[in-house]
Write a protein that holds these residues in place. Structure first.
Motif, PDB file in Angstrom:
ATOM      1  N   PRO A  99      34.760  44.933  35.799  1.00  0.00           N
ATOM      2  CA  PRO A  99      35.584  45.875  35.261  1.00  0.00           C
ATOM      3  C   PRO A  99      36.002  46.974  35.810  1.00  0.00           C
ATOM      4  O   PRO A  99      35.534  47.158  37.048  1.00  0.00           O
ATOM      5  N   LYS A 100      37.120  47.615  35.723  1.00  0.00           N
ATOM      6  CA  LYS A 100      37.794  48.745  36.471  1.00  0.00           C
ATOM      7  C   LYS A 100      37.066  50.219  36.053  1.00  0.00           C
ATOM      8  O   LYS A 100      36.502  50.194  35.102  1.00  0.00           O
ATOM      9  N   ASP A 101      37.043  51.165  36.889  1.00  0.00           N
ATOM     10  CA  ASP A 101      36.261  52.435  36.376  1.00  0.00           C
ATOM     11  C   ASP A 101      34.976  52.276  36.115  1.00  0.00           C
ATOM     12  O   ASP A 101      34.614  53.229  35.085  1.00  0.00           O
ATOM     13  N   THR A 102      34.240  51.568  36.617  1.00  0.00           N
ATOM     14  CA  THR A 102      32.743  51.186  36.288  1.00  0.00           C
ATOM     15  C   THR A 102      31.967  51.103  37.723  1.00  0.00           C
ATOM     16  O   THR A 102      32.574  50.610  38.658  1.00  0.00           O
ATOM     17  N   GLU A 103      30.748  51.743  37.608  1.00  0.00           N
ATOM     18  CA  GLU A 103      29.893  51.637  38.977  1.00  0.00           C
ATOM     19  C   GLU A 103      29.775  50.085  38.986  1.00  0.00           C
ATOM     20  O   GLU A 103      28.981  49.481  38.166  1.00  0.00           O
ATOM     21  N   SER A 122      39.928  47.302  49.001  1.00  0.00           N
ATOM     22  CA  SER A 122      38.635  47.953  48.520  1.00  0.00           C
ATOM     23  C   SER A 122      37.714  48.549  49.896  1.00  0.00           C
ATOM     24  O   SER A 122      38.120  47.829  50.643  1.00  0.00           O
ATOM     25  N   ASN A 123      36.755  49.118  49.616  1.00  0.00           N
ATOM     26  CA  ASN A 123      35.853  49.424  50.712  1.00  0.00           C
ATOM     27  C   ASN A 123      34.482  48.506  50.674  1.00  0.00           C
ATOM     28  O   ASN A 123      33.836  48.873  51.445  1.00  0.00           O
ATOM     29  N   GLU A 141      39.544  51.051  40.916  1.00  0.00           N
ATOM     30  CA  GLU A 141      40.358  52.005  40.024  1.00  0.00           C
ATOM     31  C   GLU A 141      41.455  51.158  39.371  1.00  0.00           C
ATOM     32  O   GLU A 141      42.029  51.919  38.308  1.00  0.00           O
ATOM     33  N   LYS A 142      41.844  50.028  39.598  1.00  0.00           N
ATOM     34  CA  LYS A 142      42.996  49.201  39.159  1.00  0.00           C
ATOM     35  C   LYS A 142      42.514  47.986  38.830  1.00  0.00           C
ATOM     36  O   LYS A 142      41.765  47.287  39.434  1.00  0.00           O
ATOM     37  N   LYS A 166      38.251  39.238  40.419  1.00  0.00           N
ATOM     38  CA  LYS A 166      39.026  39.797  39.312  1.00  0.00           C
ATOM     39  C   LYS A 166      38.834  40.885  38.506  1.00  0.00           C
ATOM     40  O   LYS A 166      37.736  41.216  38.107  1.00  0.00           O
ATOM     41  N   ILE A 167      39.778  42.301  38.555  1.00  0.00           N
ATOM     42  CA  ILE A 167      39.150  43.299  37.969  1.00  0.00           C
ATOM     43  C   ILE A 167      39.756  43.358  36.507  1.00  0.00           C
ATOM     44  O   ILE A 167      41.168  43.349  36.634  1.00  0.00           O
ATOM     45  N   VAL A 168      39.134  43.670  35.426  1.00  0.00           N
ATOM     46  CA  VAL A 168      39.563  43.556  34.339  1.00  0.00           C
ATOM     47  C   VAL A 168      39.297  44.767  33.497  1.00  0.00           C
ATOM     48  O   VAL A 168      38.610  45.487  33.911  1.00  0.00           O
TER      49      VAL A 168
END
Ligand code: CUA
Length: 188
Positions: A99-103, A122-123, A141-142, A166-168
């Protein structure tokens, strides 16, 4: 008539300059050798405490990296744990769902030879070494999809060894991960 070597003032100046340079070079060499000795003793006395080891020969059979334990899970503290295993010549899972915005915490290892991966835009950049567990923390972030190529030469199939990330959205991930399910995006 030629002067004897030390009779001319020029020879004395040259001799002094050469001695100075010889001393300086000697001091630099001593400093470097001292540094090597100090670092060797330091590392021998205090190995990195966070080194985690694993038996690469049995990781398929039991423990953290068995196949059913690979992929992404939503942890009780809201972070996401991703476990990934590298083999000649694929990653398992071959598509990481996050997921995005998650550690995000990534834990990975290799079963055969040294592999590694980075994730586009990404890093994320890890080496996966047989016998050791690698850790990485990141946050995306996205939403989107990125390539995740193996970046350590690992044999003839190296160039074809890659996975995807894949970032959801956070809510979508939470819905999919309900009940402690392990997720991936293989086949999506
Ligand atoms: Cu695996 Cu290169």
């Amino acid at each position: 008539m030629a002067h004897p070597p030390h009779a001319s003032p020029g020879a004395a100046v040259a001799h002094a300059a050469e001695s100075r340079w010889a001393l300086m070079v000697g001091a630099i060499i001593l400093f470097l050798v001292g540094m090597i000795v100090y670092m060797s003793l330091h590392w021998a006395a205090m190995p990195p405490v966070r080194t985690e080891t694993i038996d690469a020969g049995t990781l398929h059979i039991s423990g953290e990296f068995v196949e059913t334990n690979l992929g992404s899970t939503l942890e009780p503290d809201g972070t996401v744990m991703v476990r990934v295993l590298a083999n000649q010549y694929s990653f398992t899972p071959s598509c990481l769902l996050v997921p995005k915005d998650t550690e995000i915490r990534i834990r990975g290892t290799a079963a055969d030879v040294v592999h590694g991966f980075s994730v586009g835009q990404s890093n994320v950049n890890l080496m996966l070494i047989p016998g050791y567990i690698s850790n990485f923390r990141t946050k995306f972030e996205k939403t989107g999809e990125h390539m995740m190529p193996c970046h350590e030469y690992c044999g003839v199939g190296h160039a074809a060894m890659w996975a995807r990330v894949k970032i959801v959205g956070k809510a979508e991930f939470a819905r999919l991960a309900a009940g402690g399910r392990r997720l991936s995006c293989v086949g999506q």
